[in-house]
Design a protein around this motif. Structure first.
Motif, PDB file in Angstrom:
ATOM      1  N   ALA B  22       0.835  -1.208   0.000  1.00 18.74           N
ATOM      2  CA  ALA B  22       0.000   0.000   0.000  1.00 18.74           C
ATOM      3  C   ALA B  22       0.867   1.254   0.000  1.00 18.74           C
ATOM      4  O   ALA B  22       2.057   1.193   0.264  1.00 18.74           O
ATOM      5  CB  ALA B  22      -0.903  -0.008   1.237  1.00 18.74           C
ATOM      6  N   PRO B  23       0.248   2.426  -0.297  1.00 15.18           N
ATOM      7  CA  PRO B  23       0.983   3.694  -0.195  1.00 15.18           C
ATOM      8  C   PRO B  23       1.460   3.925   1.231  1.00 15.18           C
ATOM      9  O   PRO B  23       0.907   3.368   2.177  1.00 15.18           O
ATOM     10  CB  PRO B  23      -0.067   4.748  -0.596  1.00 15.18           C
ATOM     11  N   VAL B  24       2.452   4.805   1.363  1.00 12.33           N
ATOM     12  CA  VAL B  24       3.097   4.984   2.654  1.00 12.33           C
ATOM     13  C   VAL B  24       2.114   5.420   3.731  1.00 12.33           C
ATOM     14  O   VAL B  24       2.145   4.912   4.861  1.00 12.33           O
ATOM     15  CB  VAL B  24       4.241   6.010   2.515  1.00 12.33           C
ATOM     16  N   VAL B  25       1.219   6.336   3.371  1.00 11.28           N
ATOM     17  CA  VAL B  25       0.285   6.857   4.383  1.00 11.28           C
ATOM     18  C   VAL B  25      -0.575   5.732   4.948  1.00 11.28           C
ATOM     19  O   VAL B  25      -0.754   5.593   6.162  1.00 11.28           O
ATOM     20  CB  VAL B  25      -0.604   7.955   3.754  1.00 11.28           C
ATOM     21  N   VAL B  26      -1.094   4.894   4.028  1.00 13.21           N
ATOM     22  CA  VAL B  26      -1.926   3.771   4.476  1.00 13.21           C
ATOM     23  C   VAL B  26      -1.093   2.846   5.357  1.00 13.21           C
ATOM     24  O   VAL B  26      -1.533   2.386   6.425  1.00 13.21           O
ATOM     25  CB  VAL B  26      -2.473   2.998   3.249  1.00 13.21           C
ATOM     26  N   VAL B  94      12.841   7.350  -3.565  1.00 12.56           N
ATOM     27  CA  VAL B  94      13.707   6.559  -2.686  1.00 12.56           C
ATOM     28  C   VAL B  94      13.153   6.554  -1.273  1.00 12.56           C
ATOM     29  O   VAL B  94      13.086   5.524  -0.613  1.00 12.56           O
ATOM     30  CB  VAL B  94      15.139   7.137  -2.703  1.00 12.56           C
ATOM     31  N   ALA B  95      12.718   7.751  -0.833  1.00 10.14           N
ATOM     32  CA  ALA B  95      12.189   7.851   0.519  1.00 10.14           C
ATOM     33  C   ALA B  95      10.955   6.972   0.681  1.00 10.14           C
ATOM     34  O   ALA B  95      10.800   6.284   1.694  1.00 10.14           O
ATOM     35  CB  ALA B  95      11.853   9.305   0.826  1.00 10.14           C
ATOM     36  N   ALA B  96      10.087   6.964  -0.336  1.00  9.22           N
ATOM     37  CA  ALA B  96       8.869   6.151  -0.236  1.00  9.22           C
ATOM     38  C   ALA B  96       9.219   4.673  -0.154  1.00  9.22           C
ATOM     39  O   ALA B  96       8.656   3.915   0.644  1.00  9.22           O
ATOM     40  CB  ALA B  96       7.977   6.405  -1.453  1.00  9.22           C
ATOM     41  N   ARG B  97      10.202   4.269  -0.984  1.00  8.69           N
ATOM     42  CA  ARG B  97      10.577   2.859  -0.959  1.00  8.69           C
ATOM     43  C   ARG B  97      11.163   2.497   0.402  1.00  8.69           C
ATOM     44  O   ARG B  97      10.861   1.460   0.991  1.00  8.69           O
ATOM     45  CB  ARG B  97      11.587   2.563  -2.065  1.00  8.69           C
ATOM     46  N   TYR B  98      11.996   3.396   0.927  1.00  7.54           N
ATOM     47  CA  TYR B  98      12.595   3.161   2.231  1.00  7.54           C
ATOM     48  C   TYR B  98      11.512   3.021   3.294  1.00  7.54           C
ATOM     49  O   TYR B  98      11.543   2.110   4.118  1.00  7.54           O
ATOM     50  CB  TYR B  98      13.533   4.316   2.566  1.00  7.54           C
ATOM     51  N   ASN B  99      10.541   3.930   3.248  1.00  8.77           N
ATOM     52  CA  ASN B  99       9.451   3.874   4.224  1.00  8.77           C
ATOM     53  C   ASN B  99       8.678   2.566   4.140  1.00  8.77           C
ATOM     54  O   ASN B  99       8.352   1.957   5.158  1.00  8.77           O
ATOM     55  CB  ASN B  99       8.501   5.046   3.979  1.00  8.77           C
TER      56      ASN B  99
END
Lengths: 228, 486, 322
Positions: B22-26, B94-99
């Protein structure tokens, strides 16, 4: 003069003798890994050792009529004889590293040290009275010796392949021990062990790759930043 | 079917998978929700302290509920913290993948740690703990720096070797049990405890020593603690908090299970002496090395070694009150060490370094998390009114009534020494005025971090001032399961 | 059982020694021939060693100026030693012969060591650097391999409660379990490595090399000539065969020995034994061709391997089931 008379040791049955000889082979291949200069030959020795362990499992299964052990021997054959060595060999191929000078001691001193460790394991287990229906008790002492030598492999060799192989072969030693004293372990538990080993192998593989990409070497002598 | 246990078994795993896709927020929302759910379910288990599911393979008793609560509490607090914990700026992709990776990994890690106390079979307990090792090793390496890679490799190698020993212990205890229970039993703890009296003592002794050495590697007992400071200091802060507060505790739980079997077979003296030796060694080494640290997170890591040493020493006292103290300390340490690491994370984020020589004036720069960090460190140093004060008090009281005066004296001296090292450094970096041009702007990195720390400090105060009656009751029952007179 | 008249035990004992004395050069010749074939050469005739010996016996003896009587006596003492050892070991018969118990495995080991010592001493008598180098190296590696031999002896002692070679062989013949038991296999393997070392084979030494710097055993005879050299060569061949006897008839394949004193049985045992010896020799030749020589300073690794096997043999026996 009342000296102690030397008494000939009892002759083992052919079954026990063969089983013990196989256990000795496991220990000897551990020694081989300890001294082998090439990472590739270490992996091959590990594969051979796993094959012996698999054979031992099948041997016990056939002789003591424990059908569950056939399944374990099968999984062990696929996983430890084929898959794990293939993963590590692939890594070696990609890394294009032939020889990692990683002996912290001379080969002869390493072997002698490992011999002391093996003797310790054998004496500790030998001092306990183990009765087993599946395998002769000496195999347990030999398994303990193999475990201790695998520790020395991790300690005395400073490259990631040796250290990973050390861990995998530690598991082989424990497998032999479990054949001696826990041949009746429930199948689900054994399968869980194997699954776990597989996960560990994958993680070891990932970290080895990361290490190689970062340092361009398989040696661990560069890993000295963290101290204190 | 016990739905609460099944939910605990499944929910964190589902959360992990969700975070991955899912997206990071979810993912963040799901993580916090999963942490909250786990904590609520664990707390709901406190009154009964008993449940079982899946034909006995999944089962809790008061002892496992204590550890379950500790893990679940830190699960929740860490997830709250992790929301505020963002990687330093960079490419958004990159940040999203890391999260995504971080949250999926954290949930998976917590899943393994929640599952471990639920396992009734010692074999599956070992499997769960080995799973925690491999997942957390990847989490330690997630920052992908040279130091993190080094720490991860050392950690996975040393911990796996230790768990190899623990696997051997599992095999040996199976053998000991098979002499009474026959082949093909499942290694369930109740089975073992019911028949432990008739096991061959030598085998149980061997199994116990192997288990303490093997699982002790992950607990951080000296001399097999060497991975611990590296992994704790190089991992991302949420991972450090979980490693220190929850993982060490879960490994200690495994040691306690072997302890339970061993005291029934060979009596209390031998297992207690073994734990005493490891405990004194750990406490002594930690007490003396604490004052030599320069790295803030390493300082906290050695404090964990210290506390694990105290737990082991506490178990070596035969008085039930000491055991109650040990179990309370497990809970309080989870809260205190988690909070301290959150604070350290906030400080490190603020000052951009872990080197304590270069951090000054923390209180001024961090109006909320600064004082909370000081409180957490004081709690770790066993100051009243926090939980660790109560638990160490109980341990000392138990030691004096045992009576084990010499050990108690050593314990108190070493704890004071550790107190000096820990509080000297942390108060200096927080209280002393900031110097030089590198003065940092005042302000919090994130409200979530403060929130997580507040949860921890509140829990510490509750445990210290007046633990809820049902919790005390649970601890007493768990201690009764563990304690066997000398 | 093969028939024929009963032989006097003393006569059989003499026959044992003669078998070694007479056939040792033949076995060496056959092995050299096979080795040449393995390397794709036609190789010398199998009887070549006899021609060599005959030629050397006809030549004059040259003694270096500084050398004394030890130089002459050394090869003779060694030859006598090699004549003695066959009496102690089962060359042809499964049962002990007169004087067979006058020395045990250690005794045999001592006599072989005395032979090696006297050859080394004779070489050290000369001022020639290579001969001295050879003798010092031979004694060094001899000392390093000694612990392995001791542990092999312990293994035999623990298995049979004696230290007589006849009993170890008898134990192996008695039951399958005794052949398969790891202690027996390990001791046999360790002794195999000892034989590799003592016969100057790869990976310890290139036995046919002419390169003095890598030599160990071979270098010792560089200064001898004529009949003395003939004695040394002959002695070396006998030593090799004696070691093969111990390897084959004590450890690896103690079958095919004469069980009775009838002439037929004893005489048939000779070709069977020679066949086994050539078989082992072929194995050594194959090893010679498949591996490379270790560097001199790496030879300790080889010694460590032999020691490991021998000690493991004792350790598994300690465990009670080895």
């Amino acid at each position: 003069m009342h000296g102690a008379t030397l008494v000939a040791t009892a002759v083992p049955s052919p079954y026990a003798a063969t089983a013990d000889a196989l256990a000795v082979l496991v220990l000897l291949s551990e020694f081989g890994m300890l001294r082998a200069p090439l990472s590739r030959s270490q992996v091959r020795l590990y594969s051979f050792q796993s094959l012996v362990v698999t054979g031992l499992a099948a041997f016990v299964a056939a002789d003591r009529h424990i059908p569950g052990l056939y399944a374990i021997a099968g999984i062990s054959l696929v996983l430890k004889v084929v898959v794990i060595p293939a993963i590590v060999l692939r890594l070696l191929r990609d890394a294009r590293v032939e020889l990692v000078p990683s002996h912290r001691l001379g080969v002869a001193s390493m072997v002698l040290l490992a011999l002391v460790a093996a003797a310790f394991g054998i004496f500790v287990i030998g001092s306990m009275s183990v009765r087993s229906r599946s395998l002769p008790a000496p195999a347990l002492g030999l398994a303990a010796a193999a475990i201790l030598v695998s520790f020395l492999l991790v300690i005395l060799r400073s490259d990631v392949v040796s250290q990973a192989i050390g861990f995998f072969s530690l598991e082989n030693g424990v497998s032999v021990a479990s054949l001696v004293v826990a041949a009746g372990l429930p199948l689900i538990v054994e399968v869980a062990f194997f699954f776990d080993l597989l996960v560990a192998v994958v993680v070891f593989g990932v970290l080895m790759r990361v290490h190689h990409e970062r340092t361009r070497t398989l040696s661990t002598t560069v890993l000295d930043r963290l101290r204190g | 079917m016990a739905w609460d246990l099944m939910t605990l078994l499944v929910a964190p795993f589902v959360a992990s998978v969700t975070c991955w896709w899912a997206p990071v927020v979810v993912g963040r929302a799901v993580s916090v929700a999963a942490g909250l759910l786990a904590f609520v379910l664990a707390v709901l288990l406190i009154p009964s302290g008993q449940a079982a599911a899946l034909g006995g393979w999944v089962r809790v008793d008061p002892l496992s509920v204590v550890f379950l609560v500790a893990v679940a509490f830190l699960y929740l607090a860490t997830m709250v913290f992790a929301v505020g914990y963002v990687r330093p700026a960079g490419d958004p992709d990159v940040a999203a993948r890391y999260n995504r990776r971080l949250f999926a990994g954290l949930n998976l890690f917590c899943w393994a740690m929640v599952v471990a106390p639920l396992m009734s079979s010692l074999a599956l307990l070992w499997v769960a703990i080995e799973v925690t090792t491999v997942i957390s090793a990847l989490l330690v390496a997630i920052d992908d720096t040279a130091r993190a890679t080094e720490a991860a490799w050392k950690y996975v190698l040393i911990a796996s070797m230790g768990l190899g020993i623990a696997l051997f212990a599992t095999i040996v205890v199976y053998y000991a049990g098979s002499t009474v229970l026959g082949n093909g039993y499942e290694l369930f703890v109740p089975q073992l405890l019911a028949h432990a009296r008739a096991f061959p003592p030598q085998m149980v002794r061997l199994a116990f020593v192997l288990a303490v050495l093997g699982f002790g590697t992950k607990v951080g007992f000296v001399p097999v603690h060497t991975w611990l400071p590296d992994a704790h200091s190089e991992a991302p802060t949420p991972v450090s908090a979980l490693l220190s507060g929850a993982l060490l505790a879960v490994s200690f739980y495994a040691v306690l299970r072997y302890f339970q079997v061993a005291v029934r077979t060979v009596g209390g003296t031998f297992p207690r002496d073994v734990l005493l030796a490891f405990g004194i060694a750990s406490l002594a080494l930690a007490a003396f090395t604490l004052s030599a640290q320069r790295d803030l997170k390493r300082l906290l890591a050695y404090s964990s070694v210290e506390h694990m040493g105290i737990l082991a020493i506490g178990m070596s006292f035969a008085a039930p009150i000491a055991v109650v103290g040990v179990l309370l300390q497990v809970l309080a340490h989870a809260a205190a060490k988690g909070t301290a690491f959150f604070g350290a994370g906030s400080v490190v984020r603020k000052f951009g370094t872990k080197d304590m020589a270069r951090i000054r004036g923390g209180i001024g720069a961090l109006p909320w998390s600064g004082p909370l960090f000081v409180l957490a460190v004081l709690a770790l140093s066993a100051m009243p009114p926090f939980g660790i004060f109560r638990s160490e008090f109980l341990i000392v009281e138990g030691g004096l009534s045992d009576p084990h005066d010499a050990v108690v004296a050593i314990l108190v001296v070493l704890v004071l020494l550790a107190f000096a090292g820990l509080s000297w450094f942390s108060t200096r970096i927080m209280m002393s005025p900031s110097t030089g041009p590198a003065a940092v702007a005042r302000g919090e990195p994130s409200a979530w971090i403060v929130g997580a720390m507040l949860i921890g400090v509140v829990a510490l105060v509750v445990l210290g001032v007046h633990p809820p009656g049902q919790l005390s009751d649970l601890l007493t029952r768990a201690a009764a399961e563990l304690g066997v007179p000398r | 059982m093969l028939g024929g008249p009963e032989l006097n035990p003393t006569a059989i004992q003499v026959l044992q020694v003669l078998t070694i004395v007479v056939f040792a050069p033949l076995v060496s010749g056959v092995i050299a021939h096979i080795e040449a074939r393995l390397q794709g050469r036609r190789g010398p005739r199998v009887l070549q060693p006899y021609y060599d010996l005959a030629k050397l016996f006809r030549k004059e003896t040259l003694v270096p100026e500084d050398a004394g009587w030890v130089f002459v006596l050394g090869p003779v003492v060694a030859f006598v030693c090699y004549l003695t050892v066959p009496m102690l070991i089962p060359v042809l018969t499964a049962y002990p012969l007169p004087l067979g118990y006058m020395g045990d495995i250690l005794g045999g080991g001592f006599i072989l060591a005395l032979a090696g010592f006297s050859v080394a001493l004779a070489a050290a008598e000369t001022d020639a650097p290579y001969a001295q180098l050879g003798s010092s190296r031979a004694m060094t590696f001899g000392a390093l391999i000694e612990p392995s031999i001791l542990f092999i002896t312990f293994t035999v002692a623990l298995v049979t409660a004696t230290d007589l070679p006849y009993f170890e062989a008898a134990a192996a013949r008695a039951s399958l379990g005794d052949v398969l038991r790891p202690a027996h296999l390990l001791a046999a393997l360790a002794f195999f490595l000892v034989v590799l070392n003592d016969t100057g084979r790869i990976p310890v030494e290139t036995h046919a090399s002419t390169l003095e710097l890598g030599m160990i055993d071979e270098a010792r005879t560089l200064e001898h000539s004529g009949p003395l050299l003939a004695l040394l060569r002959w002695g070396a061949a006998m030593k090799q065969l004696v070691l093969y006897v111990i390897l084959i008839n004590v450890f690896a394949a103690p079958w095919g020995l004469a069980g009775t004193r009838s002439a037929g049985a004893v005489l048939v045992a000779i070709p069977i034994f020679l066949g086994k010896a050539v078989g082992v020799g072929t194995l050594f030749a194959v090893i010679d061709n498949s591996f490379s020589k270790l560097r001199l300073f790496k030879i300790t690794e080889f010694m460590a391997a032999a020691f490991l096997l021998a000690v493991l043999a004792v350790l598994v026996l300690f465990l009670g089931g080895g």
